[in-house]
Design an enzyme around this catalytic site. Structure first.
Site, PDB file in Angstrom:
ATOM      1  N   ASP A  13       0.551  -2.896  -9.487  1.00 41.64           N
ATOM      2  CA  ASP A  13       0.160  -4.111 -10.191  1.00 41.64           C
ATOM      3  C   ASP A  13       0.405  -4.007 -11.688  1.00 41.64           C
ATOM      4  O   ASP A  13       1.015  -4.895 -12.306  1.00 41.64           O
ATOM      5  CB  ASP A  13      -1.319  -4.418  -9.930  1.00 41.64           C
ATOM      6  CG  ASP A  13      -1.605  -4.689  -8.466  1.00 41.64           C
ATOM      7  OD1 ASP A  13      -0.635  -4.878  -7.693  1.00 41.64           O
ATOM      8  OD2 ASP A  13      -2.781  -4.705  -8.085  1.00 41.64           O
ATOM      9  N   GLY A  67      -8.490 -15.187  -6.837  1.00 40.88           N
ATOM     10  CA  GLY A  67      -8.557 -14.682  -5.483  1.00 40.88           C
ATOM     11  C   GLY A  67      -7.281 -14.772  -4.683  1.00 40.88           C
ATOM     12  O   GLY A  67      -7.292 -14.627  -3.465  1.00 40.88           O
ATOM     13  N   HIS A 105       0.815  -1.221   0.000  1.00 44.47           N
ATOM     14  CA  HIS A 105       0.000   0.000   0.000  1.00 44.47           C
ATOM     15  C   HIS A 105       0.850   1.273   0.000  1.00 44.47           C
ATOM     16  O   HIS A 105       0.382   2.330   0.404  1.00 44.47           O
ATOM     17  CB  HIS A 105      -0.981   0.004   1.172  1.00 44.47           C
ATOM     18  CG  HIS A 105      -2.100  -0.978   1.005  1.00 44.47           C
ATOM     19  ND1 HIS A 105      -3.345  -0.629   0.554  1.00 44.47           N
ATOM     20  CD2 HIS A 105      -2.142  -2.323   1.216  1.00 44.47           C
ATOM     21  CE1 HIS A 105      -4.114  -1.701   0.499  1.00 44.47           C
ATOM     22  NE2 HIS A 105      -3.409  -2.752   0.895  1.00 44.47           N
ATOM     23  N   SER A 109      -4.704 -10.720 -11.080  1.00 50.50           N
ATOM     24  CA  SER A 109      -5.292 -11.089 -12.366  1.00 50.50           C
ATOM     25  C   SER A 109      -5.932  -9.869 -13.015  1.00 50.50           C
ATOM     26  O   SER A 109      -6.036  -9.802 -14.251  1.00 50.50           O
ATOM     27  CB  SER A 109      -6.333 -12.195 -12.167  1.00 50.50           C
ATOM     28  OG  SER A 109      -7.346 -11.784 -11.258  1.00 50.50           O
TER      29      SER A 109
END
Length: 381
Positions: A173, A123, A34, A128
């Protein structure tokens, strides 16, 4: 091969062959939890699993989608860009890319057939979402014979996630999926959006342990952490937390709510840990890297509170194993997966023991995956 798999899915669904196939990898968040949307630094690795997209143009303006992870097909008319729910919600990621293309000076393709196949566990917190955003972006560029610098492709993927899907993520990401390299980590300075690669020492291995239940970031937990970080930055008089220091935060502790202080303490101490890991990797010092990984998890566990009792349990088990340098949650948290950095002494048998012990306590295994750092997003054909 995944290329054969997505081409077969495309042919079975649409009765013809695709004109382009693209892939983008999932990613491990190595260190920097984060920190990205707070303007800090982060390190991750693109992995040798991901999503593959096959496309071909249509002349009638229809946009037809299919996936090996969801039943049936979704058929939309060109220009329809409303988010979907339920089994069809996966198409929000390519739809977000389509919606974002004009923001980047691009023309979105009008009609096409689109198939996606994945070998990423669902998950698991291996992103993804970024993988489908980048592979979709490359596929749509191929359909329209347009090009986009890699930095802009990464930003397009983030735009889709922020503005269409509704997750206020940073650049981690998409940046790691876009700039991945074999046997290397991707380092991102999120303040300047500068990307570089950092070689991993020989003999280092990645293991992922996917806990039951998965995770979901399109809910209040991620957004509330984002708000709390911004609140802390406001008290400190800066735009982003990376613009201040841990010392300044501690000095201002009495001026902010305890929860807001804890969130900021995690972010600022995590930025220091990223710098520590980068320095230790330059020296080949995996012992220090491992200690910083565990410290990162404890900070997530106690300050940022985005861990779970299951993630904590996996970390506790792993740090007692021979050949494990360190372990921490990877990704946004709130469920998902734990990453372990190991040497060759930690093997498939050791991973199976950890998984079995976890299953005995929780009723389902923490599924292990042995992964390698891989290339970033690319057009295959």
């Amino acid at each position: 091969m995944m290329q054969d798999r997505v081409v077969s899915l495309f042919q079975e669904s649409f009765g013809r062959v695709p004109t382009a196939v693209c892939r983008a990898p999932g990613r491990i968040e190595f260190i920097g939890n984060h920190t990205d949307y707070n303007g800090g630094e982060v390190m991750g690795a693109a992995i040798d699993r991901g999503l593959w997209v096959a496309v071909a143009p249509r002349e009638d303006g229809e946009r037809r989608f299919c996936s090996d992870l969801a039943p049936g097909r979704v058929v939309l008319q060109s220009g329809v860009l409303e988010p979907k729910e339920g089994d069809e919600s996966w198409i929000n990621y390519p739809l977000g890319v389509l919606a974002g293309m004009p923001e980047f000076g691009l023309t979105a393709p009008s009609g096409f057939d689109f198939a996606v196949a994945s070998d990423l566990p669902t998950g698991a917190g291996l992103s993804s979402s970024a993988a489908i955003e980048l592979s979709s972006g490359l596929a749509f560029l191929a359909l329209t014979e347009q090009s986009l610098p890699r930095e802009e492709l990464v930003k397009l993927g983030r735009w889709a996630e922020n503005h269409f899907v509704g997750v206020p993520c940073g650049i981690l990401d998409q940046g790691v999926s876009g700039f991945g390299a074999e046997n290397s980590l991707v380092h991102i300075d999120c303040a300047t959006t500068a990307f570089s690669t950092v070689p991993m020492p020989e003999g280092a291995h990645f293991w992922i342990f996917n806990t039951p239940g998965g995770h979901a970031l399109v809910d209040g937990a991620y957004a509330s952490r984002h708000r709390e970080c911004m609140a802390a930055a406001g008290v400190l008089g800066v735009k982003l937390l990376a613009d201040t220091t841990l010392e300044a935060l501690v000095a201002a502790k009495a001026q902010m709510e305890p929860t807001v202080f804890k969130r900021a303490h995690h972010v600022l101490s995590e930025i220091e840990r990223v710098n520590g890991v980068q320095a230790a990797l330059a020296e080949g010092d995996l012992a220090t890297v491992g200690k910083l990984l565990v410290a990162s998890h404890r900070s997530s566990q106690h300050d940022f509170e985005n861990s779970t009792v299951q993630l904590d349990d996996v970390v506790d088990r792993l740090v007692e194993c021979e050949g494990v340098w360190g372990a921490r949650l990877t990704g946004g948290g709130f469920g998902g997966a734990v990453m372990a950095l190991t040497d060759e002494r930690f093997d498939a048998a050791a991973a199976a023991e950890v998984s079995a012990a976890f299953a005995e306590k929780w009723g389902a295994p923490a599924t292990p995956l042995h992964l390698q750092a891989a290339r970033g997003a690319e057009r295959i054909c």
